[in-house]
Design an enzyme around this catalytic site. Structure first.
Site, PDB file in Angstrom:
ATOM      1  N   VAL A 103       0.833  -1.216   0.000  1.00 16.54           N
ATOM      2  CA  VAL A 103       0.000   0.000   0.000  1.00 16.54           C
ATOM      3  C   VAL A 103       0.866   1.263   0.000  1.00 16.54           C
ATOM      4  O   VAL A 103       0.360   2.369   0.104  1.00 16.54           O
ATOM      5  CB  VAL A 103      -0.977   0.010   1.209  1.00 16.54           C
ATOM      6  CG1 VAL A 103      -1.989  -1.120   1.101  1.00 16.54           C
ATOM      7  CG2 VAL A 103      -0.233  -0.053   2.547  1.00 16.54           C
ATOM      8  N   HIS A 125      -4.312  -4.525  -2.811  1.00 13.22           N
ATOM      9  CA  HIS A 125      -4.915  -4.229  -1.499  1.00 13.22           C
ATOM     10  C   HIS A 125      -5.069  -2.733  -1.298  1.00 13.22           C
ATOM     11  O   HIS A 125      -5.130  -2.250  -0.167  1.00 13.22           O
ATOM     12  CB  HIS A 125      -4.058  -4.853  -0.389  1.00 13.22           C
ATOM     13  CG  HIS A 125      -4.062  -6.351  -0.459  1.00 13.22           C
ATOM     14  ND1 HIS A 125      -3.043  -7.135   0.030  1.00 13.22           N
ATOM     15  CD2 HIS A 125      -4.963  -7.232  -1.007  1.00 13.22           C
ATOM     16  CE1 HIS A 125      -3.323  -8.415  -0.185  1.00 13.22           C
ATOM     17  NE2 HIS A 125      -4.473  -8.492  -0.820  1.00 13.22           N
ATOM     18  N   CYS A 136     -20.134   6.250   0.131  1.00  8.58           N
ATOM     19  CA  CYS A 136     -20.544   6.162  -1.294  1.00  8.58           C
ATOM     20  C   CYS A 136     -19.374   5.803  -2.210  1.00  8.58           C
ATOM     21  O   CYS A 136     -19.523   5.767  -3.424  1.00  8.58           O
ATOM     22  CB  CYS A 136     -21.164   7.496  -1.720  1.00  8.58           C
ATOM     23  SG  CYS A 136     -19.977   8.850  -1.830  1.00  8.58           S
ATOM     24  N   CYS A 155     -21.796  12.965   0.011  1.00 11.37           N
ATOM     25  CA  CYS A 155     -22.833  12.382   0.905  1.00 11.37           C
ATOM     26  C   CYS A 155     -22.562  12.636   2.384  1.00 11.37           C
ATOM     27  O   CYS A 155     -23.291  12.160   3.245  1.00 11.37           O
ATOM     28  CB  CYS A 155     -22.955  10.876   0.655  1.00 11.37           C
ATOM     29  SG  CYS A 155     -21.575   9.948   1.372  1.00 11.37           S
ATOM     30  N   THR A 193       7.121 -11.922  -1.144  1.00 11.57           N
ATOM     31  CA  THR A 193       5.789 -12.204  -0.619  1.00 11.57           C
ATOM     32  C   THR A 193       5.717 -13.621  -0.075  1.00 11.57           C
ATOM     33  O   THR A 193       6.306 -14.543  -0.633  1.00 11.57           O
ATOM     34  CB  THR A 193       4.681 -12.008  -1.672  1.00 11.57           C
ATOM     35  OG1 THR A 193       3.399 -12.251  -1.062  1.00 11.57           O
ATOM     36  CG2 THR A 193       4.869 -12.908  -2.879  1.00 11.57           C
ATOM     37  N   ASN A 218      13.389 -14.232  -2.657  1.00  8.59           N
ATOM     38  CA  ASN A 218      12.975 -14.134  -1.253  1.00  8.59           C
ATOM     39  C   ASN A 218      14.065 -14.801  -0.426  1.00  8.59           C
ATOM     40  O   ASN A 218      14.499 -15.904  -0.766  1.00  8.59           O
ATOM     41  CB  ASN A 218      11.638 -14.880  -1.088  1.00  8.59           C
ATOM     42  CG  ASN A 218      10.967 -14.580   0.251  1.00  8.59           C
ATOM     43  OD1 ASN A 218      11.644 -14.506   1.281  1.00  8.59           O
ATOM     44  ND2 ASN A 218       9.661 -14.390   0.232  1.00  8.59           N
TER      45      ASN A 218
HETATM   46  N1  APR Z   1      13.683  -9.134  -0.084  1.00  6.13           N
HETATM   47  C1  APR Z   1      12.782 -10.072  -0.508  1.00  6.13           C
HETATM   48  N2  APR Z   1      11.888 -10.677   0.316  1.00  6.13           N
HETATM   49  C2  APR Z   1      11.935 -10.316   1.615  1.00  6.13           C
HETATM   50  C3  APR Z   1      12.845  -9.363   2.135  1.00  6.13           C
HETATM   51  C4  APR Z   1      13.735  -8.768   1.217  1.00  6.13           C
HETATM   52  N3  APR Z   1      14.641  -7.862   1.632  1.00  6.13           N
HETATM   53  N4  APR Z   1      12.625  -9.251   3.475  1.00  6.13           N
HETATM   54  C5  APR Z   1      11.609 -10.104   3.773  1.00  6.13           C
HETATM   55  N5  APR Z   1      11.207 -10.747   2.671  1.00  6.13           N
HETATM   56  C6  APR Z   1      10.128 -11.715   2.515  1.00  6.13           C
HETATM   57  C7  APR Z   1       9.854 -12.582   3.711  1.00  6.13           C
HETATM   58  O1  APR Z   1      10.696 -13.729   3.715  1.00  6.13           O
HETATM   59  C8  APR Z   1       8.395 -12.974   3.478  1.00  6.13           C
HETATM   60  O2  APR Z   1       8.305 -14.147   2.698  1.00  6.13           O
HETATM   61  O3  APR Z   1       8.942 -10.984   2.317  1.00  6.13           O
HETATM   62  C9  APR Z   1       7.833 -11.797   2.689  1.00  6.13           C
HETATM   63  C10 APR Z   1       6.864 -10.944   3.474  1.00  6.13           C
HETATM   64  O4  APR Z   1       5.753 -11.746   3.793  1.00  6.13           O
HETATM   65  P1  APR Z   1       4.511 -11.100   4.582  1.00  6.13           P
HETATM   66  O5  APR Z   1       5.033 -10.403   5.777  1.00  6.13           O
HETATM   67  O6  APR Z   1       3.499 -12.181   4.738  1.00  6.13           O
HETATM   68  O7  APR Z   1       3.973  -9.972   3.603  1.00  6.13           O
HETATM   69  P2  APR Z   1       3.123 -10.124   2.281  1.00  6.13           P
HETATM   70  O8  APR Z   1       3.433 -11.394   1.554  1.00  6.13           O
HETATM   71  O9  APR Z   1       3.282  -8.873   1.531  1.00  6.13           O
HETATM   72  O10 APR Z   1       1.627 -10.203   2.861  1.00  6.13           O
HETATM   73  C11 APR Z   1       0.578 -10.214   1.923  1.00  6.13           C
HETATM   74  O11 APR Z   1      -0.979  -9.986   3.746  1.00  6.13           O
HETATM   75  O12 APR Z   1      -1.845  -9.138   5.646  1.00  6.13           O
HETATM   76  C12 APR Z   1      -1.858  -9.025   4.291  1.00  6.13           C
HETATM   77  O13 APR Z   1      -2.501  -7.024   3.259  1.00  6.13           O
HETATM   78  C13 APR Z   1      -1.401  -7.683   3.817  1.00  6.13           C
HETATM   79  O14 APR Z   1      -0.631  -7.242   1.587  1.00  6.13           O
HETATM   80  C14 APR Z   1      -0.380  -8.009   2.750  1.00  6.13           C
HETATM   81  C15 APR Z   1      -0.602  -9.476   2.484  1.00  6.13           C
END
Ligand code: APR
Length: 248
Positions: A103, A125, A136, A155, A193, A218
């Site tokens: 976000v 998100h 609205c 509104c 992610t 990751n």
């Molecule tokens: N480079 C790459 N990956 C990284 C780094 C980095 N420097 N640091 C951390 N990570 C990885 C972690 O290993 C983990 O797998 O980023 C990931 C973050 O995971 P989450 O904390 O679960 O975040 P995210 O995947 O974005 O969550 C998805 O969950 O709660 C909701 O809305 C929220 O958009 C979010 C969604």
């Protein structure tokens, strides 16, 4: 960093007709924004769990809006990291759909500062830097400087950040755009992610079922690692610039 895997990733990207980026909070981690589930992640902060839920906006709107204001102002102080800049350079030259779960607007800043344009970075998100009426849905051009004092001209409803809170549906357009890209992508970049939050997390598997190759960057294993074709255990802020260099 595994040079062989970097080279393989660069080859796949270079040959790709269409690239889908599926990003999470790890992409912004090296800018200083905590991830959600990592150690000292945002979800270890009780305020996040309290205000990131739609109920808070109903039950304690003043406190929730003041908290969102604080979050937005805090996040706006961070700078894009080398991963954002490298991704902007990789995507600016190619047919690329960027679907981010983040976000923040660090990737937009990176494009801007690189003098690159991008037709759309799709926030699955929502974004803390867009606002809408909670009643609205009327969007605001500019987010209010003070959420707690703002109300909808149409509104009279409260003005809130255009982010998806727990208990709310995802915005339709970004999700449909990501789904559409998943049908045509040759390569999906899974950037920072955990891939465990649905329905956004259906996108990588959908792309794979249509023949896309998945590249995960990751430092840690995730739910997506086992369906990824190339898994690069590293930080996006270090790996993406390496891949960008190989593509130059
Ligand atoms: N480079 C790459 N990956 C990284 C780094 C980095 N420097 N640091 C951390 N990570 C990885 C972690 O290993 C983990 O797998 O980023 C990931 C973050 O995971 P989450 O904390 O679960 O975040 P995210 O995947 O974005 O969550 C998805 O969950 O709660 C909701 O809305 C929220 O958009 C979010 C969604």
């Amino acid at each position: 960093m595994d040079k062989r895997k970097l080279k393989r990733a660069a080859e796949l990207i270079d040959r790709a007709g269409h690239i889908l980026v599926f990003a999470g909070s790890g992409l912004s981690a090296e800018s200083g924004i905590p991830t959600f589930r990592g150690e000292d992640g945002m979800y270890s902060n009780p305020d996040v769990l309290r205000y990131a839920h739609a109920d808070a906006l109903r039950e304690e709107p003043e406190a929730a809006l003041a908290w969102f204001q604080k979050m937005r102002d805090m996040i706006d102080d961070y700078e894009p990291n080398p991963g954002h800049y490298a991704l902007a350079r990789i995507c600016a030259e190619r047919d690329c759909t960027i679907a981010t779960q983040n976000v923040d607007r660090l990737l937009e800043s990176a494009f801007l500062r690189e003098g690159l344009t991008k037709e759309g970075i799709w926030h699955l998100h929502g974004s803390l830097f867009r606002s809408r009426c909670d009643v609205c849905d009327e969007p605001l051009e500019e987010p209010p400087t003070d959420y707690t004092a703002a109300e909808c001209d149409e509104c009279g409803g409260i003005i809130r950040p255009d982010v998806t809170l727990f208990g709310e549906m995802l915005p339709e357009a970004p999700y449909l755009r990501a789904q559409g890209a998943a049908h045509v992508a040759d390569v999906v970049l899974l950037l920072g992610t955990s891939g465990i939050v649905y329905p956004a997390a259906t996108i990588p598997g959908l792309a794979r079922s249509h023949g896309a190759k998945l590249i995960e960057i990751n430092p840690n294993p995730t739910e997506l690692s086992e369906i990824a074709d190339v898994v690069i255990r590293g930080k996006t802020g270090e790996v993406l610039p390496e891949i960008d260099r190989l593509l130059a």
